[in-house]
Motif scaffolding. Structure first.
Motif, short mmCIF file in Angstrom:
data_model
loop_
_atom_site.label_atom_id
_atom_site.label_comp_id
_atom_site.label_asym_id
_atom_site.label_seq_id
_atom_site.Cartn_x
_atom_site.Cartn_y
_atom_site.Cartn_z
N HIS A 12 -25.69 36.10 37.78
CA HIS A 12 -25.62 36.96 36.59
C HIS A 12 -26.95 36.92 35.85
O HIS A 12 -27.51 37.96 35.48
CB HIS A 12 -24.51 36.46 35.65
N LYS A 60 -21.51 46.38 40.67
CA LYS A 60 -20.69 47.41 40.02
C LYS A 60 -19.35 46.81 39.61
O LYS A 60 -18.90 45.80 40.16
CB LYS A 60 -20.48 48.60 40.96
N SER A 61 -18.72 47.43 38.66
CA SER A 61 -17.42 46.96 38.19
C SER A 61 -16.38 47.12 39.29
O SER A 61 -16.35 48.13 40.00
CB SER A 61 -16.98 47.74 36.95
N HIS A 62 -15.53 46.11 39.42
CA HIS A 62 -14.38 46.23 40.32
C HIS A 62 -13.23 46.80 39.51
O HIS A 62 -12.83 46.25 38.48
CB HIS A 62 -14.00 44.86 40.89
N LEU A 63 -12.71 47.93 39.97
CA LEU A 63 -11.68 48.63 39.21
C LEU A 63 -10.28 48.21 39.68
O LEU A 63 -10.01 48.15 40.88
CB LEU A 63 -11.85 50.14 39.35
N TYR A 103 -9.07 50.30 35.30
CA TYR A 103 -9.82 49.57 34.28
C TYR A 103 -10.64 48.49 34.98
O TYR A 103 -10.28 48.01 36.06
CB TYR A 103 -8.87 48.96 33.25
N PRO A 104 -11.79 48.11 34.41
CA PRO A 104 -12.67 47.13 35.06
C PRO A 104 -12.10 45.71 34.99
O PRO A 104 -11.59 45.29 33.95
CB PRO A 104 -13.98 47.25 34.29
N SER A 105 -12.22 44.99 36.08
CA SER A 105 -11.78 43.60 36.13
C SER A 105 -12.72 42.72 35.31
O SER A 105 -13.93 42.94 35.28
CB SER A 105 -11.74 43.12 37.58
N LYS A 106 -12.16 41.70 34.67
CA LYS A 106 -12.97 40.72 33.95
C LYS A 106 -13.41 39.57 34.86
O LYS A 106 -14.26 38.77 34.48
CB LYS A 106 -12.17 40.16 32.77
N TRP A 136 -13.92 40.00 38.61
CA TRP A 136 -14.60 40.38 39.84
C TRP A 136 -15.55 41.55 39.61
O TRP A 136 -15.41 42.34 38.68
CB TRP A 136 -13.60 40.77 40.91
N ASN A 137 -16.51 41.63 40.52
CA ASN A 137 -17.38 42.80 40.64
C ASN A 137 -17.34 43.27 42.08
O ASN A 137 -16.85 42.58 42.97
CB ASN A 137 -18.83 42.44 40.27
N ASP A 138 -17.85 44.46 42.33
CA ASP A 138 -18.09 44.93 43.70
C ASP A 138 -19.58 44.86 43.94
O ASP A 138 -20.39 45.35 43.13
CB ASP A 138 -17.59 46.37 43.88
#
Length: 206
Positions: free
Chosen positions: A102, A128-131, A154-157, A159-161
């Motif tokens: 990060h 990118k945000s994991h939806l 909605y975006p996960s808190k 995980w990411n993609d």
């Protein structure tokens, strides 16, 4: 390192630098006749944010250009999916960024590169945000009125993609020095000002 030497750059491994705290060695150090030297940090082990920031601030105070490159975990590519477009070769869904990843992504203004020791190349990464999907529900209130909820993403808190492009052989990349941040940085971290470096492909993908 070998790729830098082949380009006739004055590069050395595990260079001892007295102004660094803790481990006083830069993984790869490139001396330049004109302009600041470049320190390349290959981050393959967990490091606390405090240690990371202290090291980055030491480089900045010495006027040394920095390039931070985390190692790609060995099992990551096997869990990936084929990319959806020409700029993405592999997508890693539900990727949990380590805290120092990060920090490094933010330090380089979102321009994150990951070293793959198995393939001996570098992947260009976009986070990118994991939806997640909220299932649609319905219920009746008094009087017979039907209400609806959900039915949206909605975006996960957690995980990411991770969208990966590559891997690029080291010989196909060049180091470009920037006087300072070349894009916005996230809040919440202590980022030093000063010269930083970014990797740029020598050739456009065909």
């Amino acid at each position: 390192y070998e790729s830098l030497v082949q380009r006739q750059l004055d590069a050395s491994l595990e260079q001892h630098l007295t102004f660094l705290s803790g481990d006083r060695r830069a993984d790869v150090f490139v001396r330049r006749d004109k302009g600041p030297s470049i320190a390349i940090e290959l981050q393959h082990s967990t490091i606390s944010l405090g240690e990371l920031e202290a090291r980055a601030w030491s480089y900045a105070r010495a006027g040394i250009t920095q390039l931070w490159i985390p190692f790609l975990r060995a099992d990551v590519i096997a869990d990936g999916d084929i990319g959806p477009d020409e700029d993405t070769d592999v997508v890693i869904p539900r990727y949990s960024l380590r805290p120092y990843e990060h920090w490094i992504a933010g330090f380089h203004c979102g321009d994150l590169w990951l070293y793959d020791p198995i393939r001996e190349g570098l992947w260009r990464a976009r986070v990118k945000s994991h939806l997640l999907y909220k299932n649609e529900t319905s219920w009746f209130e008094a009087g017979g009125y039907e209400n609806y909820g959900g039915g949206y993403t909605y975006p996960s808190k957690l995980w990411n993609d991770l969208h990966l492009c590559g891997p690029y052989p080291l010989s196909t990349l060049r180091i470009r020095r920037c006087a300072g941040p070349y894009g916005p940085r996230p809040r919440g971290y202590r980022y030093p000002l000063g010269p930083i470096a970014r990797l740029m492909p020598l050739y456009e993908r065909g």
